[in-house]
Motif scaffolding. Structure first.
Motif, PDB file in Angstrom:
ATOM      1  N   PRO A 122       0.810  -1.230   0.000  1.00 21.73           N
ATOM      2  CA  PRO A 122       0.000   0.000   0.000  1.00 21.73           C
ATOM      3  C   PRO A 122       0.838   1.272   0.000  1.00 21.73           C
ATOM      4  CG  PRO A 122      -0.923  -1.596   1.526  1.00 21.73           C
ATOM      5  CD  PRO A 122       0.376  -2.166   1.064  1.00 21.73           C
ATOM      6  N   SER A 123       2.012   1.239   0.635  1.00 24.17           N
ATOM      7  CA  SER A 123       2.824   2.459   0.694  1.00 24.17           C
ATOM      8  C   SER A 123       3.261   2.918  -0.685  1.00 24.17           C
ATOM      9  CB  SER A 123       4.054   2.238   1.584  1.00 24.17           C
ATOM     10  OG  SER A 123       4.879   1.203   1.079  1.00 24.17           O
ATOM     11  N   ARG A 124       3.357   1.995  -1.637  1.00 25.89           N
ATOM     12  CA  ARG A 124       3.700   2.393  -3.008  1.00 25.89           C
ATOM     13  C   ARG A 124       2.628   3.312  -3.583  1.00 25.89           C
ATOM     14  NH1 ARG A 124       8.237   0.424  -6.392  1.00 25.89           N
ATOM     15  NH2 ARG A 124       9.313  -1.102  -5.089  1.00 25.89           N
ATOM     16  N   ARG A 125       1.369   3.014  -3.268  1.00 24.86           N
ATOM     17  CA  ARG A 125       0.268   3.838  -3.772  1.00 24.86           C
ATOM     18  C   ARG A 125       0.075   5.088  -2.923  1.00 24.86           C
ATOM     19  NH1 ARG A 125      -1.453  -1.417  -3.740  1.00 24.86           N
ATOM     20  NH2 ARG A 125      -2.706  -1.118  -1.856  1.00 24.86           N
ATOM     21  N   GLU A 126       0.155   4.933  -1.610  1.00 28.26           N
ATOM     22  CA  GLU A 126      -0.098   6.054  -0.709  1.00 28.26           C
ATOM     23  C   GLU A 126       0.952   7.150  -0.828  1.00 28.26           C
ATOM     24  OE1 GLU A 126      -0.073   4.213   3.087  1.00 28.26           O
ATOM     25  OE2 GLU A 126      -1.895   3.023   2.738  1.00 28.26           O
ATOM     26  N   ASN A 127       2.201   6.752  -1.074  1.00 30.22           N
ATOM     27  CA  ASN A 127       3.322   7.699  -1.005  1.00 30.22           C
ATOM     28  C   ASN A 127       4.074   7.829  -2.322  1.00 30.22           C
ATOM     29  OD1 ASN A 127       2.784   7.893   1.813  1.00 30.22           O
ATOM     30  ND2 ASN A 127       4.032   6.084   2.189  1.00 30.22           N
ATOM     31  N   GLY A 128       3.442   7.416  -3.417  1.00 31.39           N
ATOM     32  CA  GLY A 128       4.130   7.411  -4.703  1.00 31.39           C
ATOM     33  C   GLY A 128       4.267   8.760  -5.364  1.00 31.39           C
ATOM     34  N   GLN A 129       3.628   9.781  -4.807  1.00 29.32           N
ATOM     35  CA  GLN A 129       3.719  11.131  -5.358  1.00 29.32           C
ATOM     36  C   GLN A 129       3.872  12.134  -4.219  1.00 29.32           C
ATOM     37  OE1 GLN A 129       3.846  11.882  -8.604  1.00 29.32           O
ATOM     38  NE2 GLN A 129       3.521   9.755  -9.229  1.00 29.32           N
ATOM     39  N   GLY A 130       4.726  13.113  -4.423  1.00 25.64           N
ATOM     40  CA  GLY A 130       4.784  14.248  -3.502  1.00 25.64           C
ATOM     41  C   GLY A 130       5.677  14.107  -2.297  1.00 25.64           C
ATOM     42  N   TYR A 131       6.401  12.983  -2.165  1.00 24.31           N
ATOM     43  CA  TYR A 131       7.233  12.775  -0.976  1.00 24.31           C
ATOM     44  C   TYR A 131       8.690  12.486  -1.335  1.00 24.31           C
ATOM     45  CZ  TYR A 131       2.776  12.511   1.482  1.00 24.31           C
ATOM     46  OH  TYR A 131       1.524  12.789   1.992  1.00 24.31           O
ATOM     47  N   PHE A 132       9.211  13.198  -2.322  1.00 28.75           N
ATOM     48  CA  PHE A 132      10.607  13.129  -2.745  1.00 28.75           C
ATOM     49  C   PHE A 132      10.859  11.916  -3.641  1.00 28.75           C
ATOM     50  CE2 PHE A 132      15.121  11.862  -1.794  1.00 28.75           C
ATOM     51  CZ  PHE A 132      15.701  12.781  -2.657  1.00 28.75           C
ATOM     52  N   LEU A 133      10.772  10.706  -3.115  1.00 28.84           N
ATOM     53  CA  LEU A 133      10.922   9.520  -3.949  1.00 28.84           C
ATOM     54  C   LEU A 133       9.559   9.171  -4.525  1.00 28.84           C
ATOM     55  CD1 LEU A 133      12.665   7.181  -5.013  1.00 28.84           C
ATOM     56  CD2 LEU A 133      12.041   5.909  -2.931  1.00 28.84           C
ATOM     57  N   THR A 134       9.452   9.172  -5.845  1.00 29.31           N
ATOM     58  CA  THR A 134       8.165   8.937  -6.493  1.00 29.31           C
ATOM     59  C   THR A 134       8.136   7.576  -7.181  1.00 29.31           C
ATOM     60  OG1 THR A 134       8.857   9.901  -8.599  1.00 29.31           O
ATOM     61  CG2 THR A 134       7.941  11.411  -6.929  1.00 29.31           C
ATOM     62  N   GLU A 135       6.930   7.101  -7.469  1.00 34.44           N
ATOM     63  CA  GLU A 135       6.765   5.851  -8.201  1.00 34.44           C
ATOM     64  C   GLU A 135       7.415   5.946  -9.578  1.00 34.44           C
ATOM     65  OE1 GLU A 135       5.718   1.933  -8.522  1.00 34.44           O
ATOM     66  OE2 GLU A 135       5.312   3.200  -6.773  1.00 34.44           O
ATOM     67  N   GLU A 136       7.270   7.104 -10.220  1.00 33.78           N
ATOM     68  CA  GLU A 136       7.877   7.290 -11.542  1.00 33.78           C
ATOM     69  C   GLU A 136       9.392   7.183 -11.473  1.00 33.78           C
ATOM     70  OE1 GLU A 136       7.945  10.652 -15.140  1.00 33.78           O
ATOM     71  OE2 GLU A 136       7.126  11.147 -13.172  1.00 33.78           O
ATOM     72  N   ARG A 137       9.976   7.775 -10.457  1.00 35.25           N
ATOM     73  CA  ARG A 137      11.434   7.727 -10.331  1.00 35.25           C
ATOM     74  C   ARG A 137      11.907   6.318 -10.014  1.00 35.25           C
ATOM     75  NH1 ARG A 137      14.555  12.590  -7.518  1.00 35.25           N
ATOM     76  NH2 ARG A 137      13.792  13.496  -9.467  1.00 35.25           N
ATOM     77  N   MET A 138      11.158   5.594  -9.183  1.00 37.53           N
ATOM     78  CA  MET A 138      11.543   4.219  -8.875  1.00 37.53           C
ATOM     79  C   MET A 138      11.485   3.345 -10.118  1.00 37.53           C
ATOM     80  SD  MET A 138      10.079   3.367  -5.079  1.00 37.53           S
ATOM     81  CE  MET A 138       8.392   3.789  -5.464  1.00 37.53           C
ATOM     82  N   THR A 139      10.480   3.547 -10.963  1.00 33.09           N
ATOM     83  CA  THR A 139      10.412   2.802 -12.220  1.00 33.09           C
ATOM     84  C   THR A 139      11.628   3.095 -13.080  1.00 33.09           C
ATOM     85  OG1 THR A 139       7.995   2.803 -12.174  1.00 33.09           O
ATOM     86  CG2 THR A 139       9.051   2.423 -14.309  1.00 33.09           C
ATOM     87  N   PHE A 140      12.010   4.363 -13.147  1.00 32.56           N
ATOM     88  CA  PHE A 140      13.197   4.765 -13.911  1.00 32.56           C
ATOM     89  C   PHE A 140      14.444   4.097 -13.354  1.00 32.56           C
ATOM     90  CE2 PHE A 140      16.806   7.780 -14.031  1.00 32.56           C
ATOM     91  CZ  PHE A 140      17.026   7.809 -15.399  1.00 32.56           C
ATOM     92  N   PHE A 141      14.605   4.109 -12.033  1.00 38.99           N
ATOM     93  CA  PHE A 141      15.777   3.482 -11.435  1.00 38.99           C
ATOM     94  C   PHE A 141      15.840   1.994 -11.785  1.00 38.99           C
ATOM     95  CE2 PHE A 141      15.651   6.745  -7.743  1.00 38.99           C
ATOM     96  CZ  PHE A 141      16.361   7.657  -8.512  1.00 38.99           C
ATOM     97  N   GLY A 142      14.710   1.314 -11.699  1.00 33.93           N
ATOM     98  CA  GLY A 142      14.683  -0.107 -12.025  1.00 33.93           C
ATOM     99  C   GLY A 142      15.068  -0.374 -13.471  1.00 33.93           C
ATOM    100  N   GLN A 143      14.580   0.464 -14.378  1.00 30.68           N
ATOM    101  CA  GLN A 143      14.929   0.303 -15.789  1.00 30.68           C
ATOM    102  C   GLN A 143      16.408   0.531 -16.028  1.00 30.68           C
ATOM    103  OE1 GLN A 143      12.249   3.190 -17.439  1.00 30.68           O
ATOM    104  NE2 GLN A 143      10.554   1.723 -17.666  1.00 30.68           N
ATOM    105  N   MET A 144      16.994   1.466 -15.307  1.00 33.08           N
ATOM    106  CA  MET A 144      18.420   1.741 -15.454  1.00 33.08           C
ATOM    107  C   MET A 144      19.275   0.621 -14.866  1.00 33.08           C
ATOM    108  SD  MET A 144      18.741   4.657 -17.082  1.00 33.08           S
ATOM    109  CE  MET A 144      17.359   3.974 -18.023  1.00 33.08           C
ATOM    110  N   TYR A 145      18.827   0.044 -13.764  1.00 30.17           N
ATOM    111  CA  TYR A 145      19.635  -0.927 -13.027  1.00 30.17           C
ATOM    112  C   TYR A 145      19.603  -2.318 -13.646  1.00 30.17           C
ATOM    113  CZ  TYR A 145      21.375  -3.469  -8.880  1.00 30.17           C
ATOM    114  OH  TYR A 145      22.076  -4.260  -8.010  1.00 30.17           O
TER     115      TYR A 145
END
Length: 325
Positions: free
Chosen positions: A193-216
């Motif tokens: 649930p924290s992925r949905r609750e905190n995925g926007q507006g709290y520095f680390l975003t869901e979009e950025r995590m997706t980007f990191f995973g694609q890069m890694y």
């Protein structure tokens, strides 16, 4: 509880700042931001920059030595940054605080970054650094019979991989692992649930995590590898005692909690320290938030106790006792 008011101000500043355009701008921005960020006043004996052998190239490292007569225990530290950014410079003060608060020598190691060097390169670098450190205690002025790993975010994930490899490959005996808001599951991201609750507006975003995973990850199948997603590891037994820190307003909160519980279920002594009101990255914000400073001080106290001379070494074949949340 509500968002920490000091960190709310930080988020407002982040939102008002120009957003980096691309990876190189992101890398430059985080280095610049770390240099500008205020720091807590801590006292250590000194630092020494060095290079250590890695599997493909020399790895920059920095040794932090605490005040007092040694040899001190040794903590090998890996910085966060989504496996793509940050450095030993951006996490310099995190290491200073751990060095002073835990009375441990800290060896901060800079590993190769993605996408230039994708998985498993960062894991290979981190494990090579741990093995080297364990074998060079005299050179480092450290007692490597009292050895720990510590890291935040991606760095915490590298710590987890190192403990697995040390167990499986007959590597160094690690007495403790300090895991600050680790990423522990790259597969079932919709489970938390924290992925949905905190995925926007709290520095680390869901979009950025997706980007990191694609890069890694060069191969999507690597997401399920136990050195990437330890919650999918078949075996979590015989790993060092762990303290897992999480932040209330962090997309990674729930998988950090899940990893601490998975360790306990495997018979590993593990403790979860929640961060009420905190956001991802609070370890770098202790001069801005007294609550963040208190959490990191508590974590340093835990590490100090685990590495104390009178405490029996954990290594492998750990006690099945657990510490509840």
């Amino acid at each position: 509880m509500p968002l920490d008011p000091h960190l709310k101000e930080v988020l407002l500043q982040f939102a008002a700042a120009p957003q980096p355009n691309g990876l190189e701008e992101m890398r430059a921005a985080v280095i610049e931001g770390a240099a500008r960020s205020p720091k807590r006043d801590v006292t250590i004996a000194g630092t020494r920059d060095l290079t250590i052998p890695g599997p493909a190239s020399e790895l920059p490292a920095r040794l932090y030595t605490p005040v007092g007569e040694g040899p001190h225990s040794l903590t090998v530290f890996f910085h966060g940054g989504g496996f793509v950014a940050y450095s030993i410079e951006t996490h310099d003060h995190v290491c200073r605080e751990l060095c002073a608060g835990a009375n441990t020598a800290v060896l901060s190691v800079e590993y190769r970054l993605a996408p230039e060097h994708r998985f498993p390169a960062p894991v290979d670098d981190a494990y090579a650094a741990l093995v080297w450190a364990a074998a060079h205690g005299e050179e480092l002025g450290a007692d490597t019979s009292r050895l720990a790993v510590a890291g935040d975010s991606a760095g915490a994930s590298l710590c987890i991989a190192c403990t697995q490899r040390a167990r499986d490959e007959g590597g160094p005996a690690v007495r403790a692992q300090l895991l600050i808001y680790p990423a522990a599951d790259f597969v079932n991201v919709d489970r938390y649930p924290s992925r949905r609750e905190n995925g926007q507006g709290y520095f680390l975003t869901e979009e950025r995590m997706t980007f990191f995973g694609q890069m890694y990850l060069a191969d999507p199948a690597h997401a399920a590898h136990p050195h990437v997603s330890p919650l999918h590891a078949a075996q979590l037994h015989d790993l060092p005692p762990a303290l897992v820190l999480t932040a209330e307003f962090d997309p990674l909160r729930d998988e950090g909690i899940a990893y601490a519980e998975a360790l306990r279920q495997a018979g590993v002594r593990a403790e979860h320290q929640p961060g009420p009101g905190m956001i991802h990255g609070f370890a770098n914000m202790t001069a801005l938030s007294p609550a963040a400073a208190e959490l990191m001080d508590r974590a340093a106290g835990w590490l100090k106790a685990e590495l104390s001379e009178g405490k029996e070494s954990a290594g492998s074949n750990l006690s099945a006792s657990t510490v509840a949340d």
